[in-house]
Design a protein around this motif. Structure first.
Motif, PDB file in Angstrom:
ATOM      1  N   MET A 147       0.849  -1.166   0.000  1.00  0.00           N
ATOM      2  CA  MET A 147       0.000   0.000   0.000  1.00  0.00           C
ATOM      3  C   MET A 147       0.899   1.236   0.000  1.00  0.00           C
ATOM      4  SD  MET A 147      -2.916   1.092   2.749  1.00  0.00           S
ATOM      5  CE  MET A 147      -4.085  -0.136   2.263  1.00  0.00           C
ATOM      6  N   SER A 148       0.600   2.164  -0.864  1.00  0.00           N
ATOM      7  CA  SER A 148       1.424   3.367  -0.954  1.00  0.00           C
ATOM      8  C   SER A 148       1.168   4.277   0.243  1.00  0.00           C
ATOM      9  CB  SER A 148       1.132   4.113  -2.256  1.00  0.00           C
ATOM     10  OG  SER A 148      -0.166   4.670  -2.204  1.00  0.00           O
ATOM     11  N   ASP A 149       2.107   5.200   0.449  1.00  0.00           N
ATOM     12  CA  ASP A 149       1.984   6.117   1.588  1.00  0.00           C
ATOM     13  C   ASP A 149       0.746   6.990   1.481  1.00  0.00           C
ATOM     14  OD1 ASP A 149       4.129   5.249   3.018  1.00  0.00           O
ATOM     15  OD2 ASP A 149       5.501   6.813   2.333  1.00  0.00           O
ATOM     16  N   LYS A 150       0.414   7.433   0.282  1.00  0.00           N
ATOM     17  CA  LYS A 150      -0.756   8.303   0.121  1.00  0.00           C
ATOM     18  C   LYS A 150      -2.045   7.569   0.483  1.00  0.00           C
ATOM     19  CE  LYS A 150       1.150  11.503  -3.195  1.00  0.00           C
ATOM     20  NZ  LYS A 150       0.975  12.205  -4.446  1.00  0.00           N
ATOM     21  N   SER A 168      16.655  14.894   3.998  1.00  0.00           N
ATOM     22  CA  SER A 168      17.982  14.295   3.819  1.00  0.00           C
ATOM     23  C   SER A 168      18.372  14.192   2.354  1.00  0.00           C
ATOM     24  CB  SER A 168      18.040  12.919   4.469  1.00  0.00           C
ATOM     25  OG  SER A 168      17.185  12.024   3.793  1.00  0.00           O
ATOM     26  N   LYS A 169      17.422  14.308   1.447  1.00  0.00           N
ATOM     27  CA  LYS A 169      17.718  14.212   0.001  1.00  0.00           C
ATOM     28  C   LYS A 169      18.158  15.506  -0.565  1.00  0.00           C
ATOM     29  CE  LYS A 169      14.724  10.365  -0.989  1.00  0.00           C
ATOM     30  NZ  LYS A 169      13.621   9.874  -1.759  1.00  0.00           N
ATOM     31  N   VAL A 175       6.473  12.348  10.085  1.00  0.00           N
ATOM     32  CA  VAL A 175       7.823  12.728  10.525  1.00  0.00           C
ATOM     33  C   VAL A 175       8.866  11.954   9.739  1.00  0.00           C
ATOM     34  CG1 VAL A 175       9.430  12.573  12.472  1.00  0.00           C
ATOM     35  CG2 VAL A 175       7.144  13.493  12.813  1.00  0.00           C
ATOM     36  N   ARG A 176       8.616  10.680   9.509  1.00  0.00           N
ATOM     37  CA  ARG A 176       9.562   9.875   8.736  1.00  0.00           C
ATOM     38  C   ARG A 176       9.674  10.394   7.302  1.00  0.00           C
ATOM     39  NH1 ARG A 176       8.064   3.847   7.445  1.00  0.00           N
ATOM     40  NH2 ARG A 176       6.584   5.073   6.260  1.00  0.00           N
ATOM     41  N   ARG A 177       8.523  10.738   6.699  1.00  0.00           N
ATOM     42  CA  ARG A 177       8.548  11.264   5.338  1.00  0.00           C
ATOM     43  C   ARG A 177       9.277  12.613   5.266  1.00  0.00           C
ATOM     44  NH1 ARG A 177       3.555  12.731   1.407  1.00  0.00           N
ATOM     45  NH2 ARG A 177       2.358  12.043   3.167  1.00  0.00           N
ATOM     46  N   LEU A 208       0.029   8.123  12.329  1.00  0.00           N
ATOM     47  CA  LEU A 208       0.059   9.097  11.247  1.00  0.00           C
ATOM     48  C   LEU A 208       1.168  10.119  11.480  1.00  0.00           C
ATOM     49  CD1 LEU A 208      -1.257  10.115   8.652  1.00  0.00           C
ATOM     50  CD2 LEU A 208      -2.820  11.428  10.060  1.00  0.00           C
ATOM     51  N   THR A 209       1.346  10.563  12.707  1.00  0.00           N
ATOM     52  CA  THR A 209       2.426  11.491  13.029  1.00  0.00           C
ATOM     53  C   THR A 209       3.776  10.849  12.764  1.00  0.00           C
ATOM     54  OG1 THR A 209       1.052  12.518  14.722  1.00  0.00           O
ATOM     55  CG2 THR A 209       3.424  12.908  14.852  1.00  0.00           C
TER      56      THR A 209
END
Length: 77
Positions: free
Chosen positions: A1-4, A76-77, A68-70, A63-64
């Protein structure tokens, strides 16, 4: 399942949980039918609030964590 899709599902769970909490509060405070039912009416309104909290609170934390991970991955990119 995608993040969206996952984020949309989690937001839907939050909305459903908040609606159930509001329904439970409404039933407990303003519904004459629940008052007439006595203890059974109190249990019904309490179950609505409990299920609503079970849906909304852990979902908010997860969800938080995802957001935060995203954000950390994009910075970092």
């Amino acid at each position: 399942m995608s993040d969206k899709k996952l984020i949309l599902l989690l937001k839907s769970c939050i909305a459903l949980g908040l609606c159930l909490i509001a329904l439970g509060i409404y039933l407990h405070n303003f519904s004459q039918a629940m008052e007439a039912m006595g203890v059974t009416g109190i249990i019904i309104s309490a179950v609505c609030v409990a299920v609503g909290m079970a849906l909304s609170l852990p979902t908010k934390m997860y969800l938080t964590f995802i957001l935060v991970r995203r954000e950390s991955e994009s910075s970092s990119k």
